[in-house]
Design a protein around this motif. Structure first.
Motif, short mmCIF file in Angstrom:
data_model
loop_
_atom_site.label_atom_id
_atom_site.label_comp_id
_atom_site.label_asym_id
_atom_site.label_seq_id
_atom_site.Cartn_x
_atom_site.Cartn_y
_atom_site.Cartn_z
N GLU A 1 0.70 9.22 4.95
CA GLU A 1 0.28 8.15 4.05
C GLU A 1 -0.10 6.89 4.83
OE1 GLU A 1 -0.49 6.67 0.12
OE2 GLU A 1 -0.20 8.67 0.98
N ASN B 1 0.80 -1.22 0.00
CA ASN B 1 0.00 0.00 0.00
C ASN B 1 0.83 1.27 0.00
OD1 ASN B 1 -2.96 -0.71 0.11
ND2 ASN B 1 -2.22 -1.98 1.78
N SER C 1 -6.69 4.02 7.50
CA SER C 1 -8.04 4.55 7.57
C SER C 1 -8.90 4.06 6.41
CB SER C 1 -7.99 6.08 7.57
OG SER C 1 -9.28 6.63 7.48
N GLN C 2 -8.33 4.02 5.21
CA GLN C 2 -9.11 3.72 4.01
C GLN C 2 -9.04 2.26 3.57
OE1 GLN C 2 -7.87 6.47 0.96
NE2 GLN C 2 -8.54 8.27 2.10
N GLU C 3 -7.86 1.63 3.74
CA GLU C 3 -7.67 0.31 3.16
C GLU C 3 -7.88 -0.85 4.13
OE1 GLU C 3 -7.16 -0.16 -0.02
OE2 GLU C 3 -7.06 1.99 -0.44
N ILE D 1 -11.55 -2.04 4.32
CA ILE D 1 -11.91 -2.66 3.03
C ILE D 1 -11.31 -4.05 2.94
CG2 ILE D 1 -11.60 -2.51 0.53
CD1 ILE D 1 -11.64 0.53 0.84
N ARG D 2 -10.04 -4.17 3.30
CA ARG D 2 -9.35 -5.46 3.22
C ARG D 2 -9.98 -6.49 4.15
NH1 ARG D 2 -4.04 -7.25 2.26
NH2 ARG D 2 -4.13 -9.53 2.33
N LYS E 1 -3.50 7.36 6.28
CA LYS E 1 -4.53 7.24 5.24
C LYS E 1 -4.73 5.79 4.82
CE LYS E 1 -3.75 8.41 0.94
NZ LYS E 1 -3.45 9.21 -0.29
N ILE E 2 -3.64 5.05 4.70
CA ILE E 2 -3.73 3.64 4.31
C ILE E 2 -4.57 2.86 5.31
CG2 ILE E 2 -2.38 1.50 4.20
CD1 ILE E 2 -0.13 3.16 2.94
#
Length: 294
Positions: free
Chosen positions: A275, A111, A281-283, A286-287, A278-279
């Protein structure tokens, strides 16, 4: 003081933070003799003993500690000055990130690639280790850990929480579903305090242990090879894998990002920390949601 070679201070600061000449030499990309010679020259110039040479390494004297506290700020000012005077090279710096191996192997490296594409001159030094690095001595610029440090002056930020699942082949998962005895795969004794290790031992007892290792990858491999069941982070599974179930009690562990006040103001470190936030928080959500329990 007029006799001081100010470049020698860089060697002094690095040795103070690493305790051993070999580690300092590696960080400075010089040989052992160069570091030792620079320290001797600085001590001669100051007429002070800065280190006691012991079998365990170089231990700072009181005078050495005072010099470090007075001079470490010089390095930060020089770094900031370089960024201001050479904006095109401000990202061309080495950033050392320490994290537990499974985070590096299964989540962070893949990521972080988006950031690296935007700033290809960034140099990432990723240490995959479960040891608690000393941020104040700059053993790392940023650390990702599954628990907060008991002491120190780290700047801490919670990034998210990792879900854990019980993983194994169909044979062992069927035995588990039928409330039959199962073998378990868990951490070595050194990591028996971890939440995931405590869960397995509490539920199945130490007599059920068949494989112990400090690597999540090895635990996953042992479980898929049929040694028993393991409690592992959900994110280490492929989206196509179905050989896992939820534990009877939810097991989650927080991920924390740690840095020191000495490095938190540098542009490359700020970029990477933003970064990483953000990773996660966002990924991460989802994963983990993509790996729904079958």
């Amino acid at each position: 003081m007029n006799k001081i070679n100010w470049d020698d201070l860089k060697f002094f600061i690095t040795l103070y933070e690493s305790n051993t000449v070999s580690v300092a030499a590696n960080r400075l990309n010089v040989n052992y003799a160069t570091v030792s010679r620079r320290i001797d020259r600085l001590e001669d110039a100051l007429k002070l003993k800065l280190f006691d040479r012991t079998k365990d390494g170089f231990v700072s004297t009181i005078e050495g500690t005072l010099l470090y506290e007075s001079s470490v700020g010089i390095r930060e000012k020089i770094t900031n000055l370089k960024e201001e005077l050479s904006p095109n090279s401000r990202f061309n710096q080495n950033v050392k990130i320490s994290m537990v191996p499974f985070l590096a192997e299964y989540f962070v490296i893949e990521n972080l690639h988006n950031l690296h594409r935007r700033f290809p001159e960034l140099r990432l030094d990723i240490e995959s280790s479960s040891r608690n690095v000393n941020l104040s001595k700059l053993e790392a610029d940023i650390a990702l850990r599954m628990e907060l440090p008991e002491k120190g002056e780290s700047i801490c930020k919670k990034l998210g929480a990792i879900d854990y699942v019980i993983y194994g082949n169909k044979y062992w998962l069927n035995k588990l579903a039928n409330n039959e005895s199962v073998n378990i795969i868990t951490y070595t004794t050194a990591f028996s305090h971890l939440q995931e290790c405590k869960y397995l031992i509490k539920k199945f007892s130490t007599k059920a242990i068949r494989v112990q290792t400090d690597s999540v990858s090895a635990q996953k491999k042992a479980a898929s090879s049929g040694y028993g069941i393991a409690l592992i982070p959900r994110i280490v599974l492929d989206v196509t894998e179905t050989n896992f179930v939820q534990p009877t009690e939810e097991v989650k562990r927080d991920v924390w990002m740690l840095t020191s006040k000495k490095t938190a103001s540098h542009t490359p470190k700020i970029l990477i920390m933003e970064e990483l936030a953000k990773i996660f928080s966002q990924e991460l959500a989802i994963r983990q949601s993509a790996l729904a329990t079958p």
